[in-house]
Design a protein around this motif. Structure first.
Motif, PDB file in Angstrom:
ATOM      1  N   ALA A  38       0.850  -1.194   0.000  1.00  0.00           N
ATOM      2  CA  ALA A  38       0.000   0.000   0.000  1.00  0.00           C
ATOM      3  C   ALA A  38       0.880   1.237   0.000  1.00  0.00           C
ATOM      4  N   LYS A  39       0.350   2.305  -0.546  1.00  0.00           N
ATOM      5  CA  LYS A  39       1.065   3.580  -0.520  1.00  0.00           C
ATOM      6  C   LYS A  39       0.037   4.704  -0.568  1.00  0.00           C
ATOM      7  N   GLY A  40       0.427   5.842  -0.041  1.00  0.00           N
ATOM      8  CA  GLY A  40      -0.504   6.961  -0.013  1.00  0.00           C
ATOM      9  C   GLY A  40       0.183   8.233   0.437  1.00  0.00           C
ATOM     10  N   LYS A  41      -0.581   9.302   0.449  1.00  0.00           N
ATOM     11  CA  LYS A  41      -0.064  10.615   0.822  1.00  0.00           C
ATOM     12  C   LYS A  41      -1.015  11.241   1.838  1.00  0.00           C
ATOM     13  N   VAL A  42      -0.469  11.692   2.942  1.00  0.00           N
ATOM     14  CA  VAL A  42      -1.244  12.340   3.996  1.00  0.00           C
ATOM     15  C   VAL A  42      -1.055  13.848   3.872  1.00  0.00           C
ATOM     16  N   GLU A  43      -2.143  14.575   3.765  1.00  0.00           N
ATOM     17  CA  GLU A  43      -2.085  16.035   3.679  1.00  0.00           C
ATOM     18  C   GLU A  43      -2.123  16.628   5.085  1.00  0.00           C
ATOM     19  N   LEU A  44      -1.105  17.385   5.424  1.00  0.00           N
ATOM     20  CA  LEU A  44      -1.004  17.976   6.756  1.00  0.00           C
ATOM     21  C   LEU A  44      -1.764  19.297   6.823  1.00  0.00           C
ATOM     22  N   ARG A  45      -2.179  19.654   8.022  1.00  0.00           N
ATOM     23  CA  ARG A  45      -2.903  20.917   8.211  1.00  0.00           C
ATOM     24  C   ARG A  45      -1.977  22.100   7.954  1.00  0.00           C
ATOM     25  N   GLN A  46      -2.509  23.101   7.263  1.00  0.00           N
ATOM     26  CA  GLN A  46      -1.760  24.318   6.997  1.00  0.00           C
ATOM     27  C   GLN A  46      -2.429  25.546   7.610  1.00  0.00           C
ATOM     28  N   ASP A  47      -3.485  25.325   8.405  1.00  0.00           N
ATOM     29  CA  ASP A  47      -4.277  26.441   8.918  1.00  0.00           C
ATOM     30  C   ASP A  47      -4.099  26.668  10.413  1.00  0.00           C
ATOM     31  N   VAL A  48      -3.120  26.018  11.049  1.00  0.00           N
ATOM     32  CA  VAL A  48      -2.977  26.127  12.497  1.00  0.00           C
ATOM     33  C   VAL A  48      -2.623  27.556  12.900  1.00  0.00           C
ATOM     34  N   LYS A  49      -1.647  28.145  12.238  1.00  0.00           N
ATOM     35  CA  LYS A  49      -1.223  29.510  12.569  1.00  0.00           C
ATOM     36  C   LYS A  49      -2.381  30.498  12.374  1.00  0.00           C
ATOM     37  N   VAL A  50      -3.118  30.350  11.273  1.00  0.00           N
ATOM     38  CA  VAL A  50      -4.245  31.245  11.005  1.00  0.00           C
ATOM     39  C   VAL A  50      -5.326  31.072  12.068  1.00  0.00           C
ATOM     40  N   ALA A  51      -5.593  29.829  12.478  1.00  0.00           N
ATOM     41  CA  ALA A  51      -6.626  29.575  13.489  1.00  0.00           C
ATOM     42  C   ALA A  51      -6.262  30.216  14.823  1.00  0.00           C
ATOM     43  N   ILE A  52      -4.985  30.145  15.197  1.00  0.00           N
ATOM     44  CA  ILE A  52      -4.552  30.741  16.461  1.00  0.00           C
ATOM     45  C   ILE A  52      -4.652  32.264  16.404  1.00  0.00           C
ATOM     46  N   GLU A  53      -4.272  32.840  15.277  1.00  0.00           N
ATOM     47  CA  GLU A  53      -4.375  34.298  15.134  1.00  0.00           C
ATOM     48  C   GLU A  53      -5.834  34.749  15.149  1.00  0.00           C
ATOM     49  N   THR A  54      -6.724  33.963  14.556  1.00  0.00           N
ATOM     50  CA  THR A  54      -8.157  34.290  14.579  1.00  0.00           C
ATOM     51  C   THR A  54      -8.697  34.238  16.001  1.00  0.00           C
ATOM     52  N   ARG A  55      -8.312  33.224  16.753  1.00  0.00           N
ATOM     53  CA  ARG A  55      -8.737  33.121  18.159  1.00  0.00           C
ATOM     54  C   ARG A  55      -8.249  34.325  18.964  1.00  0.00           C
ATOM     55  N   ARG A  56      -7.005  34.714  18.738  1.00  0.00           N
ATOM     56  CA  ARG A  56      -6.459  35.863  19.454  1.00  0.00           C
ATOM     57  C   ARG A  56      -7.231  37.140  19.110  1.00  0.00           C
ATOM     58  N   THR A  57      -7.616  37.285  17.843  1.00  0.00           N
ATOM     59  CA  THR A  57      -8.379  38.459  17.419  1.00  0.00           C
ATOM     60  C   THR A  57      -9.741  38.499  18.095  1.00  0.00           C
ATOM     61  N   TYR A  58     -10.421  37.350  18.176  1.00  0.00           N
ATOM     62  CA  TYR A  58     -11.729  37.291  18.828  1.00  0.00           C
ATOM     63  C   TYR A  58     -11.624  37.647  20.313  1.00  0.00           C
ATOM     64  N   ARG A  59     -10.609  37.128  20.976  1.00  0.00           N
ATOM     65  CA  ARG A  59     -10.445  37.421  22.400  1.00  0.00           C
ATOM     66  C   ARG A  59     -10.154  38.902  22.622  1.00  0.00           C
ATOM     67  N   HIS A  60      -9.310  39.463  21.784  1.00  0.00           N
ATOM     68  CA  HIS A  60      -8.994  40.884  21.891  1.00  0.00           C
ATOM     69  C   HIS A  60     -10.250  41.732  21.674  1.00  0.00           C
ATOM     70  N   SER A  61     -11.087  41.316  20.723  1.00  0.00           N
ATOM     71  CA  SER A  61     -12.319  42.053  20.447  1.00  0.00           C
ATOM     72  C   SER A  61     -13.272  42.004  21.636  1.00  0.00           C
ATOM     73  N   ARG A  62     -13.392  40.844  22.281  1.00  0.00           N
ATOM     74  CA  ARG A  62     -14.281  40.716  23.436  1.00  0.00           C
ATOM     75  C   ARG A  62     -13.814  41.609  24.590  1.00  0.00           C
ATOM     76  N   ARG A  63     -12.498  41.694  24.785  1.00  0.00           N
ATOM     77  CA  ARG A  63     -11.980  42.533  25.864  1.00  0.00           C
ATOM     78  C   ARG A  63     -12.290  44.004  25.602  1.00  0.00           C
ATOM     79  N   ASN A  64     -12.170  44.436  24.351  1.00  0.00           N
ATOM     80  CA  ASN A  64     -12.455  45.829  24.017  1.00  0.00           C
ATOM     81  C   ASN A  64     -13.936  46.160  24.179  1.00  0.00           C
ATOM     82  N   ARG A  65     -14.823  45.163  23.997  1.00  0.00           N
ATOM     83  CA  ARG A  65     -16.261  45.402  24.144  1.00  0.00           C
ATOM     84  C   ARG A  65     -16.722  45.279  25.595  1.00  0.00           C
TER      85      ARG A  65
END
Length: 245
Positions: free
Chosen positions: A76-103
């Motif tokens: 058997a053989k195959g290719k596993v595609e790794l996640r490329q969105d981890v950094k973006v997801a963390i930055e999005t979470r940080r943005t949401y938290r910052h927005s909640r604090r400002n509100r």
């Protein structure tokens, strides 16, 4: 391709062909235990003839290649595609938290005094790749008998391949050192002159000598300065002045 096979006691056997697996399932002599990769478990006693199996892993930044071989056959053989969105997801979470604090709404209090890192800490994007890679290695370990693991790790000093004498601080001072980005370096290198019509004072673009679709890179040595009058769709056609990429 093959179907992975384990006996009724949960021990891995040699994989079988899809046709045999289909017959075993139709006759209620086996049940499905894994769908990706596909594997079945026998519901009756059988001989446990096995061979040594090798799991080969080729690591990459975006994909991990896996091949399972036994003697001179590829099971058997195959290719596993790794996640490329981890950094973006963390930055999005940080943005949401910052927005909640400002509100001034309900939020988790910011933590600044307890952000210590344990030994062996890895950036989240790298940690995700490591965990994903070993997840698939462990999965195949449970599906094949007597597995031997081979991991191919490629390490290349790209800068030393270009300049064998590079050393020290020169690693931080590449081709574009002192320029805003690679485009401005290419413009300055070409004296802000279109390399097709040889004229100055026009709006400039960078053109790939070897197109990205053909494996070309964004390095400065693969870019050339071309003005907008020459950087046209017609000039990119085969046989035209920019159509050699």
């Amino acid at each position: 391709m093959v179907v992975f096979l384990i006996n009724m006691h949960g021990e891995p056997l040699m994989p079988c062909k899809p046709k045999k697996a289909r017959l075993l399932l139709q006759e209620k002599k086996a049940k499905i235990v894994s769908r990706n990769p596909f594997g079945i478990q026998l519901l009756y006693e059988t001989n446990s003839y096995t061979q040594e199996v090798n799991i080969g892993v080729d690591l990459g930044a975006k994909h991990v290649g896996i091949a399972i071989t036994s003697e001179d056959k590829v099971l058997a053989k195959g290719k596993v595609e790794l996640r490329q969105d981890v950094k973006v997801a963390i930055e999005t979470r940080r943005t949401y938290r910052h927005s909640r604090r400002n509100r001034k709404t309900r939020y988790r209090k910011p933590r600044f005094q307890n952000r210590s890192r344990e030994n062996g800490w890895l950036p989240p994007s790298i940690q995700s790749r490591v965990e994903n890679t070993f997840f698939w290695i462990d999965k195949f370990y449970d599906l094949v008998p007597h597995p031997a693991l081979t991991i191919e790790v490629g390490k290349f000093d790209v800068q030393k391949m270009i300049d064998p004498d590079i050393a020290g601080v020169a690693y931080q001072q590449g081709q574009t050192y002192g320029y805003h980005d690679v485009r401005y370096f290419v413009f300055a290198r070409d004296n802000y002159t279109c390399q097709v019509c040889k004229q100055k004072g026009k709006i400039l673009n960078t053109h790939h000598l070897l197109y990205r679709s053909h494996g070309g890179s964004n390095r400065a040595d693969n870019l050339v300065t071309v003005c907008t009058d020459c950087h046209t769709h017609e000039n990119h056609q085969s046989g035209k002045i920019l159509g050699s990429g």
